[in-house]
Every structure is written in C-alpha cells, then in structure tokens.
Write an enzyme that holds these catalytic residues in place. Structure first.
Site, mmCIF file in Angstrom:
data_model
loop_
_atom_site.group_PDB
_atom_site.id
_atom_site.type_symbol
_atom_site.label_atom_id
_atom_site.label_comp_id
_atom_site.label_asym_id
_atom_site.label_seq_id
_atom_site.Cartn_x
_atom_site.Cartn_y
_atom_site.Cartn_z
ATOM 1 N N PRO A 96 0.811 -1.223 0.000
ATOM 2 C CA PRO A 96 0.000 0.000 0.000
ATOM 3 C C PRO A 96 0.842 1.269 0.000
ATOM 4 C CG PRO A 96 -0.113 -1.100 2.140
ATOM 5 C CD PRO A 96 0.575 -2.040 1.208
ATOM 6 N N GLU A 123 2.128 -8.043 9.139
ATOM 7 C CA GLU A 123 2.319 -6.621 9.385
ATOM 8 C C GLU A 123 3.088 -5.930 8.264
ATOM 9 O OE1 GLU A 123 1.776 -3.097 11.393
ATOM 10 O OE2 GLU A 123 0.895 -5.071 11.777
ATOM 11 N N ARG A 139 -3.006 -8.700 -20.948
ATOM 12 C CA ARG A 139 -3.931 -8.387 -22.036
ATOM 13 C C ARG A 139 -3.305 -7.461 -23.078
ATOM 14 N NH1 ARG A 139 -6.892 -3.886 -21.947
ATOM 15 N NH2 ARG A 139 -8.765 -4.946 -22.688
ATOM 16 N N ASP A 142 -8.652 1.442 -25.199
ATOM 17 C CA ASP A 142 -9.157 1.319 -23.833
ATOM 18 C C ASP A 142 -9.140 2.659 -23.113
ATOM 19 O OD1 ASP A 142 -9.708 -1.369 -23.806
ATOM 20 O OD2 ASP A 142 -7.718 -1.940 -23.109
#
Length: 249
Positions: A88, A115, A153, A168
């Site tokens: 994150p 953690e 892809r 896209d």
C-alpha cells in the site's frame, strides 16, 4: 513473457490463471504463469517465513531469507526480472505502468501478509513497489491478479482484436467513448445516427468528442495531463459554456 508470483496461498491463483483471457494466453504460449509458495524456500524445518519485529510492536513481519532465496532461484534460468513488491506504500498502478511492464520478459510479484516486509527486501531485492489504491488488504494476492491481468492483455496476440487495448480507457489518457451494438433501437432508446451513417471521419470525430465529454464529466483531472489539440480545446470550451448556461437557467 514469464510471470511468477511468490505467495503463501498459491491456490488462490488456480482459477484466475486457468480461465478467460489469462488462460487462453497461457494455452497459446504467449505467457507462462506460475504461483509459488515461498514457504518452500524457508530453509528451516518448520517452514517459518515470519517473525516478531525488532523493537517490539504488534503483528508479524515477513523474513527476508525465504523471499530472497525464492527470487534468486527463479532468476537462475532467465534474464533479470522486474521484481514487484505489492504494497500500500507503493507507487499507484496505472495504465502507463501496465504498458511499461508489458515490454518485460520476466515479472516476479511478491505478495505479502501480516504486518509487513523486512525492510531489506525493499532496499536490496525489489525493483518496483506498486499499489492498486489507498486502502489496505489482507495480502498482495488480489493486487497481483489485477496487475497481471492488466499487463498480459496488452501482449501481442492475447486479445482477439488488437485495437481493443489501444482504445481502452486511459490508454489515450482519456476515458473511452460509449459503445453501441444491435439492435439499433431498444425499448425506444436509439443508437446515435452518426454510428449508423457509415461515414468514418464523422464517427471518429464523434468518438473523440464523446471521450472528451466523458473524461470532463467524470475525471476532469486527467485532462490536465494531456496535450490537447485546438479542436479538442474548442470542444471543451463549448462544454463548459453549455454547463454555465444550464446553471444560469
């Protein structure tokens, strides 16, 4: 392309790697997909891969030895890989990053739990730290699946229509224009006349304007990063004037 995922839960990838676009790409030999339990590289009889943090604190931290050993084993038989830590704290994953990674021969994704990671993994092993958003998940497996799908892809031969990836959302910097198919009228809702006209230049102009409109309405911050043509800027000015008139009514 070779894609390896280091995880404590390789069974999570069975369905993802074996179905839909990823499964077909693997069947064609365009990509090799492998999920590996890095506990197998722990080097101790208990298969321990985590321990309490030095200095105290809650939670468990992934040890460096098993992850280093797993990555080094994977790199023995191939060219240097991009080693991607799912975290994150990482750089936000974007379409441009997917396009960059799609040019690599070998990707290794490291999925953490607990953690966090021993800092030496970050400093001395990985080449990229990536995140799919400003929130915390229980592990890196789901972000790895998202990124792998996004990257694979883009490989030549994976999609049936090679132009699909080019048009896209985000590939051009804009959100994608609306799509329509048969029937031409459904419950009183009609396909725009321009799409039925067969006039390709008019259709391309409509699509560009619709992409600009959709981006301006939903993600206006994306427009600030683009080099827009005078024609684009004129259309956006008309949109703003239209909105202003509606507010004044």
């Amino acid at each position: 392309m070779k894609v390896d995922v280091l995880t404590l839960f390789p069974e999570m990838f069975t369905g993802v790697f074996g179905t839909s676009i990823l499964g077909k790409a693997a069947e064609k030999g365009i990509v090799s997909l492998q999920a590996i339990n890095f506990r197998d590289y722990a080097g101790n009889k208990h298969g321990q891969v985590d321990d309490t943090p030095y200095g105290g604190g809650g939670g468990m931290v992934l040890k460096p030895d098993a992850i280093f050993a797993a990555v080094e084993a994977l790199q023995q038989s191939s060219s240097p890989a991009r080693i991607i830590l799912l975290c994150p704290q990482g750089q936000p994953f974007t379409q441009s990053k997917a396009e960059e990674l799609s040019k690599e021969d070998h990707l290794v994704f490291i999925c953490g739990h607990y953690e966090g990671y021993d800092e030496r993994i970050r400093k001395h092993l990985v080449t990229d730290e990536l995140s799919i958003g400003d929130y915390v998940l229980t592990g890196g497996e789901l972000p790895a699946m998202v990124m792998i799908d996004s990257v694979v892809r883009l490989l030549p031969g994976v999609l049936g229509n090679e132009s699909s990836a080019i048009t896209d959302s985000f590939s051009t910097g804009l959100l994608e224009y609306p799509h329509y198919t048969r029937p031409a009228e459904f419950r009183g809702w009609k396909v725009p006349d321009v799409l039925l006209s067969g006039h390709h230049a008019h259709i391309e102009t409509w699509r560009r304007e619709q992409a600009l409109r959709r981006t301006w309405e939903r993600r206006p911050e994306l427009l600030e990063k683009l080099e827009l043509s005078p024609k684009d800027l004129k259309f956006l000015a008309a949109l703003k004037a239209e909105e202003q008139n509606q507010q004044n009514e």
